[in-house]
Design a protein around this motif. Structure first.
Motif, mmCIF file in Angstrom:
data_model
loop_
_atom_site.group_PDB
_atom_site.id
_atom_site.type_symbol
_atom_site.label_atom_id
_atom_site.label_comp_id
_atom_site.label_asym_id
_atom_site.label_seq_id
_atom_site.Cartn_x
_atom_site.Cartn_y
_atom_site.Cartn_z
ATOM 1 N N ASN A 1 -33.537 -59.657 8.826
ATOM 2 C CA ASN A 1 -32.682 -59.524 9.996
ATOM 3 C C ASN A 1 -33.362 -58.677 11.081
ATOM 4 O O ASN A 1 -33.321 -59.017 12.268
ATOM 5 C CB ASN A 1 -31.332 -58.920 9.599
ATOM 6 C CG ASN A 1 -30.294 -59.065 10.692
ATOM 7 O OD1 ASN A 1 -30.272 -60.055 11.415
ATOM 8 N ND2 ASN A 1 -29.439 -58.070 10.815
ATOM 9 N N SER B 1 -29.923 -69.842 2.678
ATOM 10 C CA SER B 1 -28.748 -68.974 2.489
ATOM 11 C C SER B 1 -28.985 -67.603 3.140
ATOM 12 O O SER B 1 -28.055 -66.999 3.672
ATOM 13 C CB SER B 1 -28.402 -68.828 1.006
ATOM 14 O OG SER B 1 -29.454 -68.191 0.313
ATOM 15 N N ASP C 1 -28.329 -68.182 6.789
ATOM 16 C CA ASP C 1 -26.889 -68.308 7.044
ATOM 17 C C ASP C 1 -26.249 -66.925 7.165
ATOM 18 O O ASP C 1 -25.421 -66.689 8.045
ATOM 19 C CB ASP C 1 -26.205 -69.102 5.923
ATOM 20 C CG ASP C 1 -26.540 -70.586 5.968
ATOM 21 O OD1 ASP C 1 -26.902 -71.101 7.056
ATOM 22 O OD2 ASP C 1 -26.447 -71.238 4.907
ATOM 23 N N VAL C 2 -26.663 -65.995 6.297
ATOM 24 C CA VAL C 2 -26.098 -64.643 6.313
ATOM 25 C C VAL C 2 -26.441 -63.926 7.621
ATOM 26 O O VAL C 2 -25.596 -63.264 8.215
ATOM 27 C CB VAL C 2 -26.579 -63.809 5.095
ATOM 28 C CG1 VAL C 2 -26.179 -62.356 5.224
ATOM 29 C CG2 VAL C 2 -26.028 -64.399 3.800
ATOM 30 N N LYS D 1 -27.106 -65.354 10.366
ATOM 31 C CA LYS D 1 -26.644 -66.221 11.462
ATOM 32 C C LYS D 1 -27.771 -66.619 12.413
ATOM 33 O O LYS D 1 -27.706 -66.407 13.629
ATOM 34 C CB LYS D 1 -25.504 -65.545 12.219
ATOM 35 C CG LYS D 1 -24.271 -65.326 11.360
ATOM 36 C CD LYS D 1 -23.166 -64.661 12.137
ATOM 37 C CE LYS D 1 -21.898 -64.592 11.329
ATOM 38 N NZ LYS D 1 -21.744 -63.482 10.453
ATOM 39 N N THR D 2 -28.814 -67.204 11.825
ATOM 40 C CA THR D 2 -29.952 -67.677 12.605
ATOM 41 C C THR D 2 -30.090 -69.184 12.425
ATOM 42 O O THR D 2 -30.027 -69.682 11.297
ATOM 43 C CB THR D 2 -31.247 -66.973 12.161
ATOM 44 O OG1 THR D 2 -31.079 -65.569 12.326
ATOM 45 C CG2 THR D 2 -32.434 -67.437 12.969
ATOM 46 N N GLN D 3 -30.290 -69.907 13.515
ATOM 47 C CA GLN D 3 -30.449 -71.353 13.458
ATOM 48 C C GLN D 3 -31.751 -71.713 12.759
ATOM 49 O O GLN D 3 -32.766 -71.031 12.925
ATOM 50 C CB GLN D 3 -30.468 -71.952 14.865
ATOM 51 C CG GLN D 3 -29.153 -71.903 15.563
ATOM 52 C CD GLN D 3 -29.234 -72.591 16.929
ATOM 53 O OE1 GLN D 3 -30.303 -72.967 17.410
ATOM 54 N NE2 GLN D 3 -28.081 -72.759 17.551
#
Length: 193
Positions: A64, A84, A87-88, A90-92
């Motif tokens: 992150n 996954s 997804d956590v 929140k990155t495309q």
């Protein structure tokens, strides 16, 4: 001749392979070191960014931070488990390598302690050549993937079966690599097993 001119002259007349000699000297000095320490030293010497992570939570936090600091907006990631993580945070991401990807988040086959290189295969980057990867590459690996040299890595790959598209990458300072983008940033998240 002034001191400044002597220094400039010395720099301009250095052999191109001085960086390779320096890598070899560092490798020789670390001959008896633990493999993980040797790999980390040679990987960072070649320009890679080494991040030790005690567990997946720390790896997620480090990932992150890298995404935020580097301004990453879209990531090539063909590994379902790694998605996954994305997804956590929140990155495309895309499953296929696209021109607009500004980073790749991948696994690897082995980490080679001999020269601090990371071995990749079609399992990690599909059919794409490593030179087509985006300017920022984030690799996640386990300590158990560190091997002493290329021969050991190749032996293990032969035992594991049909692995194709083998290549290796290293930090942007390594002069051993084939000509590619000079500004590639290589990040490694190394996890305890």
């Amino acid at each position: 001749m002034s001191l400044f001119k002597k220094i400039v002259s010395k720099i301009m007349n250095q052999p191109e392979d001085e960086e390779n000699q320096s890598l070899e000297k560092l490798g020789d000095s670390l001959r008896n070191a633990d493999l993980d320490y040797k790999f980390a030293q040679l990987f960072t010497h070649s320009g890679g960014f080494f991040n030790y992570c005690a567990d997946e939570a720390e790896a997620l936090q480090t990932l992150n931070q890298i995404i935020k600091i580097e301004g990453i907006r879209s990531i090539f990631c063909c590994d379902k488990e790694l998605r996954s993580f994305l997804d956590v945070v929140k990155t495309q991401y895309t499953n296929d390598l696209e021109l607009y990807n500004d980073a790749a988040f991948i696994t690897c086959e082995y980490l080679i302690a001999f020269d601090g290189r990371i071995m990749l295969s079609h399992n990690n980057i599909k059919h794409f050549h490593s030179s087509r990867l985006p300017e920022k590459v984030i690799v996640i690996a386990n300590i158990s993937q560190i091997v002493s040299n290329l021969n050991e890595a190749m032996s293990k790959i032969k035992r594991n079966g049909n692995v194709k598209n083998l290549t290796s990458i290293s930090g942007s300072q390594n002069k051993l690599d084939a000509p590619s983008k000079n500004n590639t940033k290589l990040f490694l998240l190394l996890l305890e097993d």
